[in-house]
Design an enzyme around this catalytic site. Structure first.
Site, PDB file in Angstrom:
ATOM      1  N   PHE A 122       0.849  -1.060  -0.094  1.00  0.00           N
ATOM      2  CA  PHE A 122       0.014  -0.246   0.076  1.00  0.00           C
ATOM      3  C   PHE A 122       0.864   1.344   0.098  1.00  0.00           C
ATOM      4  O   PHE A 122       1.676   1.169   0.727  1.00  0.00           O
ATOM      5  CB  PHE A 122      -0.933   0.111   1.196  1.00  0.00           C
ATOM      6  CG  PHE A 122      -1.869   1.204   1.382  1.00  0.00           C
ATOM      7  CD1 PHE A 122      -3.010   1.361   0.943  1.00  0.00           C
ATOM      8  CD2 PHE A 122      -1.678   2.145   2.285  1.00  0.00           C
ATOM      9  CE1 PHE A 122      -3.601   2.561   0.941  1.00  0.00           C
ATOM     10  CE2 PHE A 122      -2.324   3.316   2.562  1.00  0.00           C
ATOM     11  CZ  PHE A 122      -3.606   3.343   1.776  1.00  0.00           C
ATOM     12  N   LEU A 124       0.932   5.312  -0.007  1.00  0.00           N
ATOM     13  CA  LEU A 124       0.291   6.686   0.463  1.00  0.00           C
ATOM     14  C   LEU A 124       1.322   7.628   0.619  1.00  0.00           C
ATOM     15  O   LEU A 124       1.320   8.669  -0.087  1.00  0.00           O
ATOM     16  CB  LEU A 124      -0.758   6.269   1.393  1.00  0.00           C
ATOM     17  CG  LEU A 124      -1.337   7.587   2.071  1.00  0.00           C
ATOM     18  CD1 LEU A 124      -1.968   8.495   0.766  1.00  0.00           C
ATOM     19  CD2 LEU A 124      -2.309   7.296   2.949  1.00  0.00           C
ATOM     20  N   GLU A 126       4.571   9.944   0.794  1.00  0.00           N
ATOM     21  CA  GLU A 126       5.693  10.224  -0.014  1.00  0.00           C
ATOM     22  C   GLU A 126       6.679  11.184   0.833  1.00  0.00           C
ATOM     23  O   GLU A 126       6.698  11.573   1.861  1.00  0.00           O
ATOM     24  CB  GLU A 126       4.917  11.356  -0.731  1.00  0.00           C
ATOM     25  CG  GLU A 126       3.815  10.670  -1.630  1.00  0.00           C
ATOM     26  CD  GLU A 126       3.168  11.622  -2.615  1.00  0.00           C
ATOM     27  OE1 GLU A 126       3.344  12.944  -2.556  1.00  0.00           O
ATOM     28  OE2 GLU A 126       2.360  11.020  -3.480  1.00  0.00           O
ATOM     29  N   ASP A 235      -8.160   1.328   7.819  1.00  0.00           N
ATOM     30  CA  ASP A 235      -8.834   0.645   8.972  1.00  0.00           C
ATOM     31  C   ASP A 235      -8.218  -0.776   9.091  1.00  0.00           C
ATOM     32  O   ASP A 235      -8.042  -1.042  10.384  1.00  0.00           O
ATOM     33  CB  ASP A 235     -10.507   0.635   8.546  1.00  0.00           C
ATOM     34  CG  ASP A 235     -11.250   0.153   9.652  1.00  0.00           C
ATOM     35  OD1 ASP A 235     -11.113   0.935  10.855  1.00  0.00           O
ATOM     36  OD2 ASP A 235     -11.820  -0.814   9.488  1.00  0.00           O
ATOM     37  N   ARG A 238      -4.863  -0.419  10.414  1.00  0.00           N
ATOM     38  CA  ARG A 238      -4.657   0.068  12.277  1.00  0.00           C
ATOM     39  C   ARG A 238      -5.305  -1.289  13.149  1.00  0.00           C
ATOM     40  O   ARG A 238      -4.635  -1.534  14.294  1.00  0.00           O
ATOM     41  CB  ARG A 238      -5.766   1.257  12.371  1.00  0.00           C
ATOM     42  CG  ARG A 238      -5.198   2.473  11.997  1.00  0.00           C
ATOM     43  CD  ARG A 238      -5.940   3.584  12.662  1.00  0.00           C
ATOM     44  NE  ARG A 238      -6.984   3.853  11.420  1.00  0.00           N
ATOM     45  CZ  ARG A 238      -6.505   4.774  10.494  1.00  0.00           C
ATOM     46  NH1 ARG A 238      -5.538   5.388  10.358  1.00  0.00           N
ATOM     47  NH2 ARG A 238      -7.523   4.976   9.715  1.00  0.00           N
ATOM     48  N   ARG A 263      16.721 -14.628  37.154  1.00  0.00           N
ATOM     49  CA  ARG A 263      17.849 -13.742  37.383  1.00  0.00           C
ATOM     50  C   ARG A 263      17.877 -13.332  38.979  1.00  0.00           C
ATOM     51  O   ARG A 263      16.928 -13.222  39.735  1.00  0.00           O
ATOM     52  CB  ARG A 263      17.605 -12.393  36.748  1.00  0.00           C
ATOM     53  CG  ARG A 263      18.691 -11.211  37.164  1.00  0.00           C
ATOM     54  CD  ARG A 263      19.821 -11.404  36.448  1.00  0.00           C
ATOM     55  NE  ARG A 263      20.594 -10.060  36.563  1.00  0.00           N
ATOM     56  CZ  ARG A 263      21.913 -10.133  36.254  1.00  0.00           C
ATOM     57  NH1 ARG A 263      22.527 -11.195  35.635  1.00  0.00           N
ATOM     58  NH2 ARG A 263      22.767  -8.979  36.357  1.00  0.00           N
ATOM     59  N   ILE A 333      13.552  -4.426  33.059  1.00  0.00           N
ATOM     60  CA  ILE A 333      13.695  -5.558  33.931  1.00  0.00           C
ATOM     61  C   ILE A 333      14.866  -6.268  33.739  1.00  0.00           C
ATOM     62  O   ILE A 333      15.604  -6.785  34.489  1.00  0.00           O
ATOM     63  CB  ILE A 333      12.407  -6.433  33.968  1.00  0.00           C
ATOM     64  CG1 ILE A 333      11.185  -5.685  34.600  1.00  0.00           C
ATOM     65  CG2 ILE A 333      12.625  -7.979  34.442  1.00  0.00           C
ATOM     66  CD1 ILE A 333       9.983  -6.538  34.425  1.00  0.00           C
ATOM     67  N   GLU A 359       0.395   4.044  10.456  1.00  0.00           N
ATOM     68  CA  GLU A 359      -1.029   3.888  10.303  1.00  0.00           C
ATOM     69  C   GLU A 359      -1.740   4.967  11.030  1.00  0.00           C
ATOM     70  O   GLU A 359      -2.639   4.745  11.848  1.00  0.00           O
ATOM     71  CB  GLU A 359      -1.741   2.440  10.539  1.00  0.00           C
ATOM     72  CG  GLU A 359      -2.007   1.654   9.349  1.00  0.00           C
ATOM     73  CD  GLU A 359      -0.487   1.127   8.838  1.00  0.00           C
ATOM     74  OE1 GLU A 359       0.337   1.356   9.340  1.00  0.00           O
ATOM     75  OE2 GLU A 359      -0.721   0.602   7.866  1.00  0.00           O
TER      76      GLU A 359
END
Lengths: 377, 79
Positions: A122, A124, A126, A235, A238, A263, A333, A359
């Site tokens: 896709f 879109l 630029e 849609d 996302r 640990r 952690i 997105e």
């Protein structure tokens, strides 16, 4: 109200998880380091039919329901965020053809997309256009029986390997969607390297220099490139990105729990430390919350409810900000080990941040969600 | 039939035009409240509520500009 998965969906989840553990996780580090997906892994995804997960069975796909499809994206995202991006952009193109294409386009392309004979992408963004999508500078001019496309696309996921592109270009001054095959004269791609995260998404610039395509390659009508075609693609984008975030967060969470158990510091496992437990608790709750938002958006998609569009914005916003925090805590952690590429959490951390940009950025989500609230409440 | 369709369309639109009464022949796209998101939500609403398929050739503003036009469009698709 019932919010549990069906037996069939649970069985799918189990199968996806097994596939990812066996065939994806072992390659995720290689993908990241080499900035490319191993073709053998893509072949295995194709063999499983996952590239056709969003395509109906009558066109050769597996026609998964939207919740199962979400779970697939969660599990693939848990194993390798870059590979999940392939499912996303391939699906965006396939769904554009399914939803807004002609019958000829559907029969020409969907079976090949479903079988993975061709890969989709896709296009879109630029060099000068990101969030301001209406301002695309690529142009399409009708000349006899052909459209002539000129312009440059940038940041195009899977641009290095895709065979078929959905290009949004200005036609008669209005955003319009077109199908462009890689082999069209005047079309070429240039690989981009050095991404922060999802480094194996094989992004590329697309260059179109008087690239001629048959006029039948338009998808939708002139002027519907964003309002209808692009919006339905994004849609889906996302939705799958949100699920991918849940998967990456789950991977960071599982790694954190295992590490905190093993640990030893101050003569006891890290898991005995209350501040570590706080982080584990927050991870647990936030991942569950994000997953529930995704389930809700998926359910609304499945029943065709128009609210699914906004609920998908909400799910993606929450999941993408959640995964940034969860993976950051995972690095915390792991301590020094979390900053080293011998452990996966630094990759999760880098991959996570990308989701706040693709997105629709976090800020675009904040603008749109609030704007919708003030409009409808 | 027409009244039932119109009532459902009005109820849906009221979510987006809370503070304003819209006449049946009023151009909803000229009121400044709608955006591209609304356009797609309207398509999904019509498909789900009236069990129709909005096709590419239907994507003409003249099918969606007013409550009257939307109602006629649904009737035409259901015929």
């Amino acid at each position: 109200m019932k919010t549990e998965l069906t037996d069939e969906q649970l069985a799918h989840k189990e199968a996806f998880r097994r596939f990812v553990d066996e065939e994806v996780v072992p390659y995720a580090r290689e993908h990241d380091l080499e900035e490319r997906l191993n073709p053998a892994v893509i072949d295995k995804v194709i063999e499983k039919g996952y590239l056709g997960s969003m395509i109906p069975t009558k066109f050769g796909g597996t026609g998964m329901d939207m919740v199962t499809l979400g779970i697939l994206n969660e599990e693939i995202g848990r194993g390798c965020a870059s590979l999940r991006c392939l499912l996303t952009v391939h699906g965006m193109l396939a769904l554009a053809i399914l939803r807004w294409g002609t019958q000829q386009q559907r029969t020409d392309y969907l079976p090949r997309l479903a079988k993975g004979e061709i890969l989709g992408a896709f296009a879109l963004s630029e060099p000068n256009v990101g969030s301001d999508a209406k301002s695309v500078e690529t142009t399409a001019v009708l000349d006899g029986d052909e459209y002539v496309l000129t312009g440059t696309k940038k940041w195009i996921t899977m641009g290095q390997i895709a065979d078929l592109f959905l290009i949004i270009a200005k036609c008669e001054g209005q955003p319009t969607a077109f199908l462009v095959e890689r082999e069209r004269p005047g079309f070429c791609t240039k690989a981009m390297k050095g991404l922060l995260g999802t480094r194996a998404t094989m992004i590329a610039e697309l260059h179109m220099d008087n690239c001629r395509i048959p006029k039948e390659n338009i998808i939708g009508r002139v002027g519907t490139g964003l309002t209808h075609v692009g919006l339905s693609c994004l849609d889906y984008g996302r939705y799958t990105v949100a699920w991918g975030c849940v998967g990456t967060a789950q991977a960071a969470f599982e790694a954190s729990v295992a590490y905190a158990r093993d640990r030893q510091q101050f003569g006891a496992p890290l898991s005995d430390n209350q501040l570590i437990r706080k982080m584990i608790s927050e991870m647990t709750v936030n991942i569950k919350a994000a997953r529930q938002l995704c389930y809700h958006a998926g359910y609304l998609k499945e029943v065709g409810d128009p609210d699914t569009i906004m609920e998908t914005w909400v799910a993606k916003y929450y999941a993408s900000t959640m995964v940034t925090k969860v993976t950051s805590d995972a690095v915390q952690i792991f301590g020094g080990n979390g900053c080293l590429d011998q452990y996966p959490v630094e990759r999760y951390f880098r991959d996570a941040k990308i989701n706040e940009i693709i997105e629709g950025s976090t800020q675009m989500h904040e603008i749109l969600i609030a704007s919708h609230i003030f409009k409808t409440m | 039939m027409e009244n039932a369709i119109k009532a459902k369309v009005k109820k849906f639109l009221s979510r987006f035009f809370k503070s304003q009464e819209i006449a049946d022949d009023q151009d909803i796209f000229s009121l400044g409240f709608v955006n591209s998101l609304f356009a797609m939500q309207l398509v999904l609403f019509l498909e789900k509520e009236f069990d129709i398929m909005v096709d590419t050739e239907d994507l003409d503003l003249e099918n969606f500009r007013t409550i009257d036009l939307i109602t006629s469009f649904v009737e035409k698709k259901q015929a």
